[in-house]
Design a protein around this motif. Structure first.
Motif, PDB file in Angstrom:
ATOM      1  N   ASN A  44       0.842  -1.205   0.000  1.00  0.00           N
ATOM      2  CA  ASN A  44       0.000   0.000   0.000  1.00  0.00           C
ATOM      3  C   ASN A  44       0.875   1.252   0.000  1.00  0.00           C
ATOM      4  O   ASN A  44       0.582   2.212  -0.723  1.00  0.00           O
ATOM      5  CB  ASN A  44      -0.915   0.044   1.219  1.00  0.00           C
ATOM      6  N   PHE A  45       1.925   1.256   0.805  1.00  0.00           N
ATOM      7  CA  PHE A  45       2.822   2.408   0.838  1.00  0.00           C
ATOM      8  C   PHE A  45       3.528   2.594  -0.501  1.00  0.00           C
ATOM      9  O   PHE A  45       3.729   3.720  -0.946  1.00  0.00           O
ATOM     10  CB  PHE A  45       3.846   2.287   1.966  1.00  0.00           C
ATOM     11  N   ASN A  46       3.882   1.490  -1.161  1.00  0.00           N
ATOM     12  CA  ASN A  46       4.506   1.584  -2.476  1.00  0.00           C
ATOM     13  C   ASN A  46       3.611   2.336  -3.461  1.00  0.00           C
ATOM     14  O   ASN A  46       4.102   3.052  -4.327  1.00  0.00           O
ATOM     15  CB  ASN A  46       4.790   0.198  -3.058  1.00  0.00           C
ATOM     16  N   SER A  47       2.301   2.190  -3.302  1.00  0.00           N
ATOM     17  CA  SER A  47       1.376   2.813  -4.256  1.00  0.00           C
ATOM     18  C   SER A  47       1.336   4.334  -4.143  1.00  0.00           C
ATOM     19  O   SER A  47       0.870   4.998  -5.066  1.00  0.00           O
ATOM     20  CB  SER A  47      -0.037   2.238  -4.081  1.00  0.00           C
ATOM     21  N   VAL A  48       1.812   4.895  -3.028  1.00  0.00           N
ATOM     22  CA  VAL A  48       1.823   6.353  -2.864  1.00  0.00           C
ATOM     23  C   VAL A  48       3.238   6.926  -2.747  1.00  0.00           C
ATOM     24  O   VAL A  48       3.407   8.136  -2.662  1.00  0.00           O
ATOM     25  CB  VAL A  48       0.986   6.788  -1.633  1.00  0.00           C
ATOM     26  N   ASP A  49       4.240   6.071  -2.767  1.00  0.00           N
ATOM     27  CA  ASP A  49       5.633   6.488  -2.617  1.00  0.00           C
ATOM     28  C   ASP A  49       6.188   6.933  -3.970  1.00  0.00           C
ATOM     29  O   ASP A  49       6.299   6.130  -4.892  1.00  0.00           O
ATOM     30  CB  ASP A  49       6.452   5.317  -2.069  1.00  0.00           C
ATOM     31  N   PRO A  50       6.572   8.220  -4.106  1.00  0.00           N
ATOM     32  CA  PRO A  50       7.101   8.686  -5.385  1.00  0.00           C
ATOM     33  C   PRO A  50       8.375   7.972  -5.829  1.00  0.00           C
ATOM     34  O   PRO A  50       8.679   7.953  -7.016  1.00  0.00           O
ATOM     35  CB  PRO A  50       7.367  10.174  -5.162  1.00  0.00           C
ATOM     36  N   ASP A  51       9.109   7.391  -4.885  1.00  0.00           N
ATOM     37  CA  ASP A  51      10.287   6.610  -5.274  1.00  0.00           C
ATOM     38  C   ASP A  51       9.887   5.431  -6.151  1.00  0.00           C
ATOM     39  O   ASP A  51      10.700   4.930  -6.928  1.00  0.00           O
ATOM     40  CB  ASP A  51      11.038   6.109  -4.038  1.00  0.00           C
ATOM     41  N   PHE A  52       8.655   4.981  -6.048  1.00  0.00           N
ATOM     42  CA  PHE A  52       8.152   3.885  -6.885  1.00  0.00           C
ATOM     43  C   PHE A  52       7.288   4.407  -8.017  1.00  0.00           C
ATOM     44  O   PHE A  52       7.471   4.030  -9.169  1.00  0.00           O
ATOM     45  CB  PHE A  52       7.357   2.878  -6.043  1.00  0.00           C
ATOM     46  N   THR A  53       6.351   5.277  -7.697  1.00  0.00           N
ATOM     47  CA  THR A  53       5.412   5.729  -8.725  1.00  0.00           C
ATOM     48  C   THR A  53       6.103   6.533  -9.819  1.00  0.00           C
ATOM     49  O   THR A  53       5.694   6.463 -10.976  1.00  0.00           O
ATOM     50  CB  THR A  53       4.271   6.552  -8.099  1.00  0.00           C
ATOM     51  N   ASP A  54       7.166   7.268  -9.479  1.00  0.00           N
ATOM     52  CA  ASP A  54       7.904   8.033 -10.494  1.00  0.00           C
ATOM     53  C   ASP A  54       8.627   7.123 -11.482  1.00  0.00           C
ATOM     54  O   ASP A  54       8.978   7.560 -12.571  1.00  0.00           O
ATOM     55  CB  ASP A  54       8.911   8.986  -9.848  1.00  0.00           C
ATOM     56  N   LEU A  55       8.842   5.876 -11.093  1.00  0.00           N
ATOM     57  CA  LEU A  55       9.480   4.898 -11.988  1.00  0.00           C
ATOM     58  C   LEU A  55       8.451   4.107 -12.793  1.00  0.00           C
ATOM     59  O   LEU A  55       8.792   3.202 -13.529  1.00  0.00           O
ATOM     60  CB  LEU A  55      10.337   3.919 -11.176  1.00  0.00           C
ATOM     61  N   GLY A  56       7.176   4.442 -12.600  1.00  0.00           N
ATOM     62  CA  GLY A  56       6.113   3.723 -13.298  1.00  0.00           C
ATOM     63  C   GLY A  56       5.704   2.445 -12.592  1.00  0.00           C
ATOM     64  O   GLY A  56       4.929   1.658 -13.125  1.00  0.00           O
TER      65      GLY A  56
END
Length: 104
Positions: A44-56
């Motif tokens: 769930n945290f991955n879904s809002v973490d820009p470190d992940f979302t910015d990588l697609g």
């Protein structure tokens, strides 16, 4: 939720997607939750973490508004975690409710 986020924020980025077994074991004991549920919270945290979302990359979006609200409360303007805000939130939560009743 806050205990999971505290552990999440303490890990290197590459371990946040798949937390090490020792993290899952510690949180299982601390929170009286299964390792699977702890792992899902990390997703769930991955879904809002820009470190992940910015990588697609995507995490699990089922945490929805609750996860987004906590993340917004402890993040900087750019969406990245602010550890000082997280620590203040944890301290405030414990002082207001006590350890047993907090969002830990």
């Amino acid at each position: 939720m806050l205990a999971c986020l505290a552990y999440y924020s303490s890990l290197p980025k590459e371990q946040r997607r798949t937390p090490p077994s020792w993290v899952l074991e510690e949180l299982e004991i601390l929170l009286n939750r299964t390792q699977g549920s702890v792992s899902l919270r990390f997703a769930n945290f991955n879904s809002v973490d820009p470190d992940f979302t910015d990588l697609g990359l995507k995490g699990m979006v089922g945490g929805g508004a609750h996860v987004q609200a906590i993340w917004a409360e402890v993040s900087k303007n750019d969406g990245h975690l602010d550890l000082n805000r997280l620590l203040r939130l944890v301290a405030r939560e414990i002082s207001q409710t006590g350890m047993e009743e907090s969002r830990w």
